[in-house]
Design a protein around this motif. Structure first.
Motif, mmCIF file in Angstrom:
data_model
loop_
_atom_site.group_PDB
_atom_site.id
_atom_site.type_symbol
_atom_site.label_atom_id
_atom_site.label_comp_id
_atom_site.label_asym_id
_atom_site.label_seq_id
_atom_site.Cartn_x
_atom_site.Cartn_y
_atom_site.Cartn_z
ATOM 1 N N VAL A 278 38.292 37.425 29.130
ATOM 2 C CA VAL A 278 39.454 36.840 29.615
ATOM 3 C C VAL A 278 40.403 38.001 29.581
ATOM 4 O O VAL A 278 40.433 38.970 28.807
ATOM 5 N N ALA A 279 41.059 38.426 30.853
ATOM 6 C CA ALA A 279 41.678 39.570 31.195
ATOM 7 C C ALA A 279 42.939 39.370 31.903
ATOM 8 O O ALA A 279 43.064 38.263 32.569
ATOM 9 N N THR A 280 43.977 40.327 31.895
ATOM 10 C CA THR A 280 45.106 40.043 32.425
ATOM 11 C C THR A 280 45.550 41.347 32.957
ATOM 12 O O THR A 280 45.003 42.575 32.371
ATOM 13 N N ILE B 59 36.125 32.102 42.361
ATOM 14 C CA ILE B 59 37.053 31.218 42.165
ATOM 15 C C ILE B 59 38.492 30.978 42.342
ATOM 16 O O ILE B 59 38.902 31.615 41.097
ATOM 17 N N ASN B 60 39.138 30.420 43.253
ATOM 18 C CA ASN B 60 40.457 30.476 43.203
ATOM 19 C C ASN B 60 41.153 32.168 43.084
ATOM 20 O O ASN B 60 42.321 32.411 42.688
ATOM 21 N N SER B 61 40.482 33.074 43.664
ATOM 22 C CA SER B 61 41.012 34.467 43.520
ATOM 23 C C SER B 61 41.425 34.792 44.670
ATOM 24 O O SER B 61 40.980 34.559 46.070
ATOM 25 N N PHE C 194 40.658 35.539 34.812
ATOM 26 C CA PHE C 194 41.485 36.365 35.118
ATOM 27 C C PHE C 194 42.997 35.692 35.101
ATOM 28 O O PHE C 194 43.093 34.836 35.943
ATOM 29 N N MET C 195 43.757 36.095 34.015
ATOM 30 C CA MET C 195 45.166 35.424 34.240
ATOM 31 C C MET C 195 46.226 36.225 34.777
ATOM 32 O O MET C 195 46.869 36.996 34.389
ATOM 33 N N SER C 196 46.320 35.837 36.068
ATOM 34 C CA SER C 196 47.193 36.593 36.980
ATOM 35 C C SER C 196 48.701 36.401 36.828
ATOM 36 O O SER C 196 49.324 35.087 36.525
ATOM 37 N N GLY C 197 49.408 37.297 36.487
ATOM 38 C CA GLY C 197 50.974 37.297 36.608
ATOM 39 C C GLY C 197 51.331 38.112 35.339
ATOM 40 O O GLY C 197 52.513 38.439 35.106
ATOM 41 N N GLN D 233 40.274 32.571 38.440
ATOM 42 C CA GLN D 233 41.639 32.972 38.371
ATOM 43 C C GLN D 233 42.548 31.911 37.888
ATOM 44 O O GLN D 233 42.481 30.789 38.422
ATOM 45 N N LEU D 234 43.497 31.998 36.953
ATOM 46 C CA LEU D 234 44.500 31.161 36.646
ATOM 47 C C LEU D 234 45.763 31.991 36.795
ATOM 48 O O LEU D 234 45.992 32.856 36.017
ATOM 49 N N GLY D 235 46.584 31.638 37.661
ATOM 50 C CA GLY D 235 47.823 32.364 38.199
ATOM 51 C C GLY D 235 48.997 31.493 37.292
ATOM 52 O O GLY D 235 49.020 30.591 36.507
ATOM 53 N N GLY D 236 50.224 32.436 37.424
ATOM 54 C CA GLY D 236 51.465 31.660 37.044
ATOM 55 C C GLY D 236 51.763 32.034 35.440
ATOM 56 O O GLY D 236 52.759 31.768 34.899
#
Length: 432
Positions: A334-336, A163-165, A57-60, A289-292
């Motif tokens: 891969v979602a956002t 993980i990282n969520s 999940f591509m957060s932001g 999750q990958l934020g930013g």
């Protein structure tokens, strides 16, 4: 119609008791690791294309225009960014995704995603649950639905790991806390509080466990009901977890130097490597999750930085899964929450604002067509031009890949009907 009616209050009370019992008698804290071992009252999965899901999940709000839906003929939209060709004919990606470009023959790009939610919290919530936020109810996340309707593949370790969520996006909702994800904060540290602490010797641990068993038997003999039985099952599950040989799945130290080099450095890279280990050991649903990605200001520098985090790790994950024979059984998502505007805000140092009307998501593995593009946006990437896919359709497609009935009706504690993906329908044309 299936009527699955969990009691949230009783579930939380029971889990609190289990947590305290484990802490007092055994010297460990097991609450984040407990979950469902089997599906209750659900039909057996059918038409399954995949066994596992890795949900990235591509957060932001990842900019579709700078990643997977570039518009090279529109310089006013692209700004300084260039598009590059990929291993899939006719599919372009942004210039900062060089390693990803080499694996696009394994990927299905959905360029026609659209949502009604243009704020971060609401957009993230609907992507994870298929439902709009309501003050009166908390909906289960997709991973919780998978646990409830599909059950585990490995009964000894958690079936749902995040993980990282944020815990707000990976909860059990009205299914109860036992269906929430087991949280991993730092991939390199693995699953916390899952081992006998050094201050408790093996002999002391065994004696405390024997004492707890005697107390349990007295308690169960006095109180015979469904809640007590469920407590006993959760307690035994916690002990199995502590003794399971598959706890090694959470230990990245077992990875070779070659594999570490393949994935690269960074928290997201470590999370992707851990996700591969987990599905290899039978974890059904893993979120990383990958934020930013919220690039209101200085979009192009922000996108470059996020792509540098994403690019090598994502390409490595697909390559590694395929080399181990796992990609065909693992759906990599891969979602956002939404995309970014075609308009570049010069007053915000070339930033892009939120844009739910059109964005991109990816699927790979799990029976999905590789090197395939579904849907299209207009010349500027502002609107969906063909084959629109709603958030609910996208989530129904994930359920379809797993062989989970997306249209099965489940009743909430307030007797309201819900489905995995609300009224969404799977996009079956994405599969081979």
């Amino acid at each position: 119609m299936s009527s699955l009616d969990p009691n949230r209050h009783d579930e939380l009370t029971r889990r609190h008791f289990i947590s305290n019992a484990a802490r007092w008698y055994l010297g460990v804290h097991l609450l984040p690791m407990l979950g469902s071992s089997v599906a209750s009252g659900a039909p057996a999965p059918s038409e399954a294309k995949a066994k596992n899901v890795i949900y990235l999940f591509m957060s932001g709000g990842m900019s579709h225009l700078d990643t997977f839906d570039p518009k090279p003929r529109k310089k006013d939209v692209m700004g300084p960014l260039e598009a590059i060709s990929t291993s899939a004919d006719g599919i372009l990606v942004g210039q900062h995704l060089k390693k990803t470009s080499e694996v696009m023959d394994k990927v299905c790009v959905i360029n026609s995603m659209n949502s009604q939610q243009g704020a971060h919290e609401q957009g993230t919530y609907i992507m994870h649950t298929s439902y709009a936020m309501r003050g009166t109810i908390k909906h289960p996340s997709m991973g919780a639905w998978v646990m409830r309707l599909g059950g585990r593949l490995n009964p000894e370790i958690p079936g749902y790991v995040a993980i990282n969520s944020s815990p707000d996006t990976v909860g059990g909702g009205f299914f109860g806390a036992k269906y929430a994800a087991a949280p991993i904060g730092s991939p390199s540290e693995g699953l916390k509080d899952s081992k006998r602490p050094g201050s408790v010797s093996k002999g002391d641990f065994d004696r405390r466990l024997a004492l707890a068993d005697r107390l349990n038997k007295q308690f169960h003999g006095r109180y015979q009901n469904a809640d007590v039985k469920a407590y006993e099952e959760l307690y035994q599950e916690a002990i199995r977890l502590m003794n399971s040989k598959d706890l090694k799945a959470f230990n990245l130290n077992d990875e070779s130097s070659e594999t570490r080099k393949l994935y690269g450095q960074g928290r997201f890279a470590q999370g992707c490597m851990l996700a591969r280990r987990l599905v290899e050991h039978g974890v059904r649903f893993v979120e990383v999750q990958l934020g930013g990605w919220d690039t209101h200001y200085d979009n192009f520098a922000g996108v470059e930085g996020r792509c540098n985090e994403f690019d090598q790790a994502y390409a490595a994950l697909l390559t590694d899964l395929e080399a181990r024979g796992l990609l065909q059984d693992t759906l990599v998502v891969v979602a956002t929450e939404f995309g970014r505007t075609p308009e570049i805000k010069t007053e915000h140092n070339n930033g892009r604002d939120h844009h739910p009307s059109a964005f991109s998501c990816l699927l790979a593995g799990g029976g999905v067509k590789g090197g395939f593009r579904h849907g299209e946006t207009d010349s500027s990437g502002a609107r969906v031009k063909s084959d629109p896919v709603s958030v609910q359709d996208f989530n129904a497609t994930i359920a379809y890949a797993l062989g989970i009935p997306h249209d099965l009706v489940v009743m909430s504690p307030s007797k309201r009907p819900f489905r995995f993906a609300d009224k969404g329908e799977p996009v079956k044309s994405l599969f081979t």
